[in-house]
Design an enzyme around this catalytic site. Structure first.
Site, mmCIF file in Angstrom:
data_model
loop_
_atom_site.group_PDB
_atom_site.id
_atom_site.type_symbol
_atom_site.label_atom_id
_atom_site.label_comp_id
_atom_site.label_asym_id
_atom_site.label_seq_id
_atom_site.Cartn_x
_atom_site.Cartn_y
_atom_site.Cartn_z
ATOM 1 N N ASN A 29 0.669 -1.064 0.191
ATOM 2 C CA ASN A 29 0.220 -0.060 -0.064
ATOM 3 C C ASN A 29 1.059 1.398 0.149
ATOM 4 O OD1 ASN A 29 -0.561 -1.128 2.770
ATOM 5 N ND2 ASN A 29 -1.499 0.562 2.912
ATOM 6 N N ASP A 30 0.791 1.974 0.955
ATOM 7 C CA ASP A 30 1.524 3.432 0.827
ATOM 8 C C ASP A 30 2.930 3.725 0.656
ATOM 9 O OD1 ASP A 30 -0.764 3.967 2.385
ATOM 10 O OD2 ASP A 30 0.043 4.151 4.109
HETATM 11 N N1 DQQ Z 1 -1.502 3.179 5.397
HETATM 12 C C1 DQQ Z 1 -0.896 3.045 6.601
HETATM 13 C C2 DQQ Z 1 -1.152 4.079 7.650
HETATM 14 C C3 DQQ Z 1 -1.956 4.671 7.073
HETATM 15 C C4 DQQ Z 1 -2.450 4.109 6.151
HETATM 16 C C5 DQQ Z 1 -0.638 1.241 7.138
HETATM 17 C C6 DQQ Z 1 -3.135 5.800 4.741
HETATM 18 O O1 DQQ Z 1 -0.118 4.474 8.454
HETATM 19 O O2 DQQ Z 1 -2.877 6.098 7.885
HETATM 20 O O3 DQQ Z 1 -0.548 0.117 5.630
HETATM 21 O O4 DQQ Z 1 -3.174 4.378 3.712
#
Ligand code: DQQ
Length: 468
Positions: A29-30
């Protein structure tokens, strides 16, 4: 530590992008802590190396690039320490250069606390700081909705961080701290608090940076990354303009950094648009956006694909100066599921103009990118992108107007299941589509309510990047 359980690249998968950055397998993800270090671009990212789902404790995956296009995977940079403050996950954060010592600040869970790790010169091995968590709780007296995703920077006198949060009942917030050494932190005040009705109650992934003579705050909330452009003075931020980095509904947790030539480069997570079973069956999830170069033009945040992406242009076809009458027109010399299309269109008397991509010969599948000049709106329609029952169907868009005499300038990237659209450097639309037919590769132009004129349309095969 290396990325475990990683099968070989699934190039036979018709929906797996080949030109965008992704881990070898499983969940991403991020973007985390992108940093330009010793002449190279380092990209970290939220990664579950065990499964293609957001189900395990998150790690920081890591890759490096010389050119923003081709990538080398590196070992996982951060993984949870059993019994430690990040035992349930190393969540999003930043990487900075602390006087030659690469330093990551990230969120450990659960509860959400802030941690620090320092790295060796190659950024491969990281040591967690014994003082972790360096911020053990939100500021006393604040009833917060969350406390995560530190964005760190240096000013003349000290280090500063904003942490994603929200005040219950009030709105999302970016909480602001100062430190002499990245370890001991003093809470100052909120850098900004939003209103929950319009900008949500929890701001994730704040990103704060100077751009031109302004400052920009990005926050990810309500499924999108918003921007505020304003003035930063005496450690207070005065927003003047608010906008959206992407109207396509699939671009999130965007994070930026400065490269060696002073360019502000933005990455975002392009999430999947199909159900859990389909994602797990594919064995991979999450794509990194193409890098965007940020700027400010008057009151608007400008976003352009990094020029390095020109290296992905293969064989091309060009069309010049032709009319699009009401109805649709097949561009029979262009087809493919990996393309870059660049078009300059004068909407003329047409109320609406559009570009259809991933079209099946019989029209049973198509994805529409459209602009309506009467409504002042641009959108991407994936309601009929796939015959598969497993996919998300939606129309996502936002306000967009052309200036007097300005043409619609589209740059559209198709990479298997990724659609990224850049319109006139100031609007972006990113979405995911999963055509079920291998022959859904055709491209059409459309006009309605009048005739539009295309002054130039060029398409290139989008070449695969080297990601290994
Ligand atoms: N994804 C992360 C968090 C954030 C969220 C966890 C945003 O730190 O707030 O994987 O996609």
């Amino acid at each position: 530590m290396s990325s475990s359980n990683a099968p070989s690249l699934q190039t036979a998968d018709p929906h797996r992008p080949l030109s965008h950055f992704m881990p070898p397998a499983n969940w991403m993800n991020d973007p985390n802590g992108p940093i330009f270090w010793k002449g190279r671009h380092h990209l970290f990212y939220q990664h579950n190396p065990k499964e293609a789902w957001f189900s395990g404790p998150m790690c920081w995956g890591h890759a490096v690039s010389d050119d923003l296009v081709n990538w080398t995977h590196l070992p996982i940079a951060l993984a949870p320490t059993p019994g430690g403050p990040d035992k349930d996950g190393c969540w999003t954060g930043s990487a900075v250069d602390n006087n030659g010592v690469p330093t990551i600040m990230y969120t450990g869970v659960h509860p959400e606390v802030q941690c620090v790790a320092t790295g060796g010169d190659d950024l491969v091995k990281w040591q967690k700081h014994p003082a972790n968590p360096v911020i053990a709780q939100p500021p006393p007296g604040l009833d917060v909705t969350g406390f995560r995703d530190p964005c760190v920077w240096r000013e003349d006198d000290a280090w500063y961080v904003v942490i994603g949060s929200g005040i219950k009942g009030e709105g999302g917030a970016a909480l602001f701290y100062r430190s002499p050494d990245l370890i001991s932190w003093e809470y100052l005040h909120p850098l900004l608090v939003g209103q929950k009705e319009s900008t949500g109650e929890m701001w994730e992934c704040p990103d704060f940076f100077p751009l031109g003579d302004k400052h920009v705050l990005l926050v990810s909330v309500l499924g999108t990354t918003l921007y505020f452009i304003g003035t930063y003075r005496n450690h207070r931020f005065y927003p003047e303009i608010q906008g959206n980095t992407d109207f396509g509904g699939s671009f999130y947790a965007a994070k930026s950094y400065l490269d060696g030539s002073g360019r502000r480069i933005l990455w975002g997570w392009i999430w999947e648009g199909r159900n859990e079973n389909a994602v797990r069956a594919a064995g991979w999830a999450g794509v990194m956006s193409f890098p965007r170069i940020l700027g400010i033009d008057g009151s608007v945040l400008t976003m352009e694909p990094a020029p390095e992406l020109l290296a992905l242009r293969g064989a091309s076809e060009k069309f010049e100066d032709f009319a699009v009458a009401p109805g649709e027109m097949l561009l029979d010399r262009i087809s493919g599921d990996s393309l870059e299309i660049s078009a300059e269109i004068d909407p003329g008397s047409a109320e609406e103009v559009g570009l259809k991509v991933f079209c099946a010969p019989d029209g049973s599948e198509e994805t529409i990118i459209a602009f309506n000049q009467a409504e002042g709106r641009i959108w991407v329609n994936r309601e009929r992108s796939s015959l598969s029952p497993d996919v998300h169907r939606s129309v996502n868009g936002g306000p967009f107007k052309l200036n007097e005499g300005e043409n619609l300038n589209l740059r559209v990237f198709l990479d298997k299941s990724v659609v990224e659209v850049f319109a006139n450097r100031r609007a972006c639309l990113t979405t995911r589509v999963y055509p079920s037919r291998r022959d859904s590769v055709h491209v059409k132009l459309t006009a309605s309510g009048g005739t539009a004129r295309v002054s130039r349309l060029e398409a290139w095969k989008l070449l695969p990047a080297r990601i290994e």
